[in-house]
Every structure is written in structure tokens, then in C-alpha cells.
Write a protein that holds these residues in place. Structure first.
Motif, PDB file in Angstrom:
ATOM      1  N   VAL A 239       5.395  10.361   1.356  1.00 12.81           N
ATOM      2  CA  VAL A 239       6.420  10.460   0.310  1.00 12.81           C
ATOM      3  C   VAL A 239       7.051   9.106  -0.002  1.00 12.81           C
ATOM      4  O   VAL A 239       7.125   8.721  -1.174  1.00 12.81           O
ATOM      5  N   PRO A 240       7.524   8.342   1.003  1.00 12.31           N
ATOM      6  CA  PRO A 240       8.110   7.039   0.668  1.00 12.31           C
ATOM      7  C   PRO A 240       7.129   6.106  -0.038  1.00 12.31           C
ATOM      8  O   PRO A 240       7.526   5.319  -0.901  1.00 12.31           O
ATOM      9  N   GLN A 241       5.864   6.228   0.297  1.00 11.68           N
ATOM     10  CA  GLN A 241       4.863   5.383  -0.342  1.00 11.68           C
ATOM     11  C   GLN A 241       4.708   5.741  -1.819  1.00 11.68           C
ATOM     12  O   GLN A 241       4.631   4.858  -2.678  1.00 11.68           O
TER      13      GLN A 241
ATOM     14  N   VAL B  10       6.984   7.202  -3.675  1.00 14.96           N
ATOM     15  CA  VAL B  10       8.238   6.810  -4.335  1.00 14.96           C
ATOM     16  C   VAL B  10       8.224   5.314  -4.630  1.00 14.96           C
ATOM     17  O   VAL B  10       8.596   4.886  -5.728  1.00 14.96           O
ATOM     18  N   ALA B  11       7.785   4.509  -3.659  1.00 11.85           N
ATOM     19  CA  ALA B  11       7.717   3.064  -3.864  1.00 11.85           C
ATOM     20  C   ALA B  11       6.782   2.722  -5.023  1.00 11.85           C
ATOM     21  O   ALA B  11       7.112   1.880  -5.868  1.00 11.85           O
TER      22      ALA B  11
ATOM     23  N   TYR C  89       1.937  -2.844  -4.330  1.00 11.56           N
ATOM     24  CA  TYR C  89       2.337  -2.176  -3.096  1.00 11.56           C
ATOM     25  C   TYR C  89       1.271  -2.327  -2.008  1.00 11.56           C
ATOM     26  O   TYR C  89       1.585  -2.555  -0.848  1.00 11.56           O
TER      27      TYR C  89
ATOM     28  N   CYS D 137       1.998  -4.039   1.557  1.00  8.99           N
ATOM     29  CA  CYS D 137       1.777  -3.350   2.844  1.00  8.99           C
ATOM     30  C   CYS D 137       0.787  -4.104   3.724  1.00  8.99           C
ATOM     31  O   CYS D 137       0.998  -4.258   4.930  1.00  8.99           O
TER      32      CYS D 137
ATOM     33  N   TRP E  48      10.667   2.392   9.719  1.00 11.71           N
ATOM     34  CA  TRP E  48      10.338   2.334   8.288  1.00 11.71           C
ATOM     35  C   TRP E  48       8.859   2.008   8.058  1.00 11.71           C
ATOM     36  O   TRP E  48       8.473   1.545   6.991  1.00 11.71           O
TER      37      TRP E  48
ATOM     38  N   SER F 159       6.269   3.729   7.374  1.00  8.96           N
ATOM     39  CA  SER F 159       5.597   4.365   6.245  1.00  8.96           C
ATOM     40  C   SER F 159       5.790   3.547   4.970  1.00  8.96           C
ATOM     41  O   SER F 159       4.834   3.260   4.262  1.00  8.96           O
ATOM     42  N   LEU F 160       7.016   3.154   4.710  1.00 11.74           N
ATOM     43  CA  LEU F 160       7.326   2.401   3.492  1.00 11.74           C
ATOM     44  C   LEU F 160       6.875   0.948   3.593  1.00 11.74           C
ATOM     45  O   LEU F 160       6.284   0.415   2.656  1.00 11.74           O
TER      46      LEU F 160
END
Length: 167
Positions: A17-19, A21-22, A50, A54, A100, A102-103
Motif C-alpha cells: 500500500v505505501p508503495q 501511494v508513493a 520510485y 528504492c 519504513w 516498505s516505503l
């Protein structure tokens, strides 16, 4: 020919989910910065930005983990252990980065890097023939994260083997 070493990758779907959203936020920013571009182009730019972010974060902050995995795959267990120890120390000191993950790293694992490092060290010790040290590390992983399925299953397997009568 060397046998390929097993690798267990667990995925926690909510960690994605955070990915997403980013990427959505970056896509919206790309569409604002380049207003004439169409939405799919903005999304593509966002995904690429992104991905690079990452990968860069992993290259900078998770290099000991990566080097440990490289040594593990080459069956250089003592070398792998030293890398996983360094990874454990780093992520124990920087717990917010680990929380954090995941993000920041694009990692949707249910286990923090420090728990993964403990499990990886334990596995390497078991492959090197030191079952007692492996048990200690799996127990430590369970203290860090009591619901770590990998540590529970591995610990059960090691204990059953160590308590089995010799044939």
C-alpha cells in the motif's frame, strides 16, 4: 556443480500500500510538472523514479544484507554471517528505517531487516554445523518478532533434529 541455495521471500500484501501511494503521489506531481503529458506517461515516470529511489536506498542502507545474500548463495557461510551481523547492528540502531522499509526500500516483507538478518545468520550457522548457535539466533528472532513464521518453523526443525536419536 554447486547446489543452489534456497531463498525464502515472504510478502505482506498490506506492505504494498505505501508503495502504491508513493507512486500515485509521484504520478500526480509528474502530471503537474509536465502538464501536457498524458496520465499514463506521468505514472510511468513516477514508477521509474520510485524504482530508482528504492534501489538507491537499498544499495546505500542494505548493502550488508545484499553482500550477505551473495556470500550465502556462494555457500560462504562464515562470510555471510559477518555481513548479516553488520546488517543486524545497522538496522537495530536505525529502527525507523527498518520500520519504513516498505516505503523507503520497496520491501513488502512482514519481517524487519533485523529479524531477517537473525534468521539468515541462524541458517548459516546451521549449515556450518553449529546447531546450538542457530537455535539461539532463531530464539532471538522470536524475541524481536514473536510471530515470525520462518523462525518458528526453523526452530522446530532444528530442535527435532538435535533431540532425535542417532541412527
Amino acid at each position: 556443480m554447486t547446489q543452489q541455495m534456497p531463498v525464502v521471500r515472504q510478502l505482506q500484501w498490506v506492505g504494498l500500500v505505501p508503495q502504491f501511494v508513493a507512486m500515485a503521489v509521484l504520478g500526480a506531481i509528474a502530471c503537474v510538472i509536465v502538464p501536457r503529458s498524458d496520465i499514463p506517461f506521468g505514472i510511468l515516470i513516477a514508477m521509474l523514479v520510485y524504482l530508482v529511489f528504492c534501489r538507491s536506498m537499498r544499495a546505500i542502507f542494505a548493502r550488508d544484507h545484499k553482500n550477505g545474500m551473495r556470500a550465502y548463495r556462494a555457500q560462504k557461510f562464515q562470510e555471510a554471517i559477518s555481513h548479516f551481523e553488520a546488517s543486524y547492528r545497522f538496522f537495530s540502531t536505525h529502527r525507523r528505517l527498518d520500520a519504513w522499509r516498505s516505503l523507503l526500500f520497496g520491501v513488502a516483507s512482514p519481517n524487519p531487516y533485523r529479524v531477517i538478518a537473525l534468521c539468515n545468520m541462524a541458517y548459516c550457522y546451521s549449515q556450518a554445523g553449529d546447531g546450538q548457535q542457530a537455535i539461539k539466533l532463531y530464539e532471538q528472532a522470536l524475541q524481536e518478532k514473536p510471530d515470525c513464521v520462518l523462525a518458528k518453523a526453523s526452530l522446530n526443525m532444528l530442535r527435532s533434529v538435535l533431540s532425535a536419536p542417532s541412527v
